[in-house]
Structure formats: structure tokens, C-alpha cells
Enzyme design. Structure first.
Site, PDB file in Angstrom:
ATOM      1  N   ASP A  17       0.627  -1.196   0.127  1.00  0.00           N
ATOM      2  CA  ASP A  17       0.131   0.108  -0.034  1.00  0.00           C
ATOM      3  C   ASP A  17       1.040   1.323  -0.009  1.00  0.00           C
ATOM      4  O   ASP A  17       2.017   1.309   0.035  1.00  0.00           O
ATOM      5  CB  ASP A  17      -0.914   0.041   1.273  1.00  0.00           C
ATOM      6  N   ASP A  19      -0.214   5.170   1.000  1.00  0.00           N
ATOM      7  CA  ASP A  19      -0.670   5.866   2.267  1.00  0.00           C
ATOM      8  C   ASP A  19      -0.912   5.325   3.526  1.00  0.00           C
ATOM      9  O   ASP A  19      -1.724   4.426   3.497  1.00  0.00           O
ATOM     10  CB  ASP A  19      -1.981   6.630   1.844  1.00  0.00           C
TER      11      ASP A  19
END
Length: 252
Positions: A17, A19
Site C-alpha cells: 500500500d 498512504d
């Protein structure tokens, strides 16, 4: 309690991922939502900030401000976040270094062993990577790449497939921080390493993460083995390890 007995696991590939996992963009995203809601009395920015971490921006707008759920508009709005609020974002300690180490692994067919699967738009994710001076993996899955965002497993299933490891017997690790992302990773049959960046370690454990760490400063990448098509991840400090993680470690 932090455990300092290392866990070593053999894996075929890693999915990241962005953020909250590679960069802590939460303060920037929060400012974006507050600005977005200024002229919308019905829009509770603080509630959206609280509940939507890990969601695609389009999905959050579709739920809380459906009149503005226009793909091109959302793309433009989100792409402006690093430009307007990027000064509030900081690297998650150790994460860019781990990405660089996996990118540097050499395989016989010169294929990469790492991919990105973010709920952010392409424009925003690219700008975060530029701010960190971090090379983007070739497999770079963003909000526009999928029909269903996290918590649906499509982003990570697509990552597995595009890297060549869609079969269930292939060992793929997901690095995540949010409940939606942890669920997506688990439902894609990945081992999930949860980073306690936006949520405390107990909450990340409760989301279902297999291993919980405060950041990735204590994670090492070991060399690639062409015979098994795997490399080693060594997690030197962590606050939780599931039975599944310990079982994989026992096989390393």
C-alpha cells in the site's frame, strides 16, 4: 510488548500500500477533506477522515457527497493533494528503504518482486513517489486500475497475478496499515504485515494483520534464491505474530 526474537520468512513477492505504509499522508488527506467540505454543510469532514482511511477517494465521495462522484473530478481533486498539502506528509520510517531493497533483487528473467496496490489515484501516488525520490515498481496498481477498491481483494489479487504469483501456493506478503487494506490482503490469501502508523498496534492486530510492527526500520531483505524463486524477509522487532506467520517462519 515488543518482541525482539527475529522472524524470517521466505516469500515470492511483496505488495505495498502507499498512504500510511510508505508515506504518512494522513495529515495531507485530512486537510484535503476539510477543504472539500468547506462549502458543503451536509459533509462532515471529520467523520469522513475517521472512517475512510484506506478507501478510494471516489468511494468516499460517492458515499458522502454523491453529486461530486464524477471520476474525472475526483481524479483532479486527489491529484492536487501532494501539490497543496504535501508539506505535511512524511515517510514511514524504513518503508522506502525496504522497497528499494526488494527492487534491487536480481532474478534470472529480470522481473521485479514488488508491486504497489494503493487506493489512491495514479496522479497522487506518482507524486508521493517523486516527493520521496523513490523508484516506482513496474506493477503500479491505483484506484483507476480496479473496479472494486479495498476492502475488496481485487487490488491485491491483481498484484499477485501481474507479478506472476496468483496461485495459492505462492507466498506473497502485503504491507498495510488500514482495516480495509488488511482485509483486502487477507482475502487475497496474502500474509499481511500491519504497520501501526495511523492506528495503534492493538487495533492493527484486531484488523487481522499477521505481523504488527511500528514501522519498517527493523525489517531486513535478504538475497534472492533463484532455485526457489524466493527471498527472505527478516522482521527483527514486532508486537504480534500470528500462528500463520510463525508457521511460515518455521519453514524458512
Amino acid at each position: 510488548m515488543t518482541v525482539s526474537e527475529p522472524i524470517v520468512i521466505n516469500i515470492n513477492a511483496a505488495l505495498f500500500d502507499v498512504d500510511g505504509t510508505i508515506i504518512d499522508s494522513s495529515p495531507s488527506i485530512a486537510e484535503f477533506w476539510r477543504e472539500f467540505g468547506k462549502d458543503k454543510p451536509y459533509f462532515d469532514a471529520e467523520h469522513v477522515i475517521h472512517v475512510s482511511h484506506g478507501w478510494r477517494t471516489f468511494d468516499a465521495i460517492a458515499k458522502f457527497a454523491p453529486d461530486f462522484a464524477i471520476p474525472e473530478l475526483v481524479k483532479e481533486l486527489e491529484g492536487s493533494v501532494p501539490d497543496k498539502f504535501g508539506q505535511k506528509a512524511v515517510e514511514i520510517p524504513g518503508s522506502p528503504n525496504v522497497v528499494r531493497q526488494i527492487l534491487a533483487l536480481k532474478t534470472p528473467d529480470n522481473k521485479q518482486k514488488v508491486a504497489v496496490a494503493t487506493s489512491g489515484t495514479y496522479d497522487m501516488a506518482v507524486k508521493w513517489f517523486k516527493l520521496m525520490n523513490l523508484e516506482r515498481p513496474e506493477v503500479f496498481i491505483t484506484a483507476e486500475s480496479v473496479s472494486k477498491g479495498k476492502p475488496h481483494p481485487e487490488p491485491y489479487l491483481q498484484g499477485r497475478e501481474r507479478l506472476g504469483y496468483k496461485d495459492a501456493d505462492k507466498k506473497v506478503v502485503v504491507f498495510e496499515d488500514a482495516p480495509a487494506g488488511v482485509k483486502a490482503g487477507k482475502d487475497a490469501d496474502c500474509l499481511v504485515i500491519g504497520i501501526a502508523s495511523n492506528f495503534d498496534a492493538e487495533k492493527v492486530k484486531g484488523f487481522g494483520a499477521d505481523i504488527v510492527v511500528p514501522d519498517l526500520t527493523k525489517v531486513e531483505v535478504k538475497g534472492y534464491d533463484a532455485e526457489t524463486d524466493t527471498f527472505k524477509l527478516q522482521i527483527n522487532e514486532y508486537t504480534h505474530a500470528s500462528e500463520a506467520a510463525l508457521k511460515l517462519a518455521s519453514q524458512a
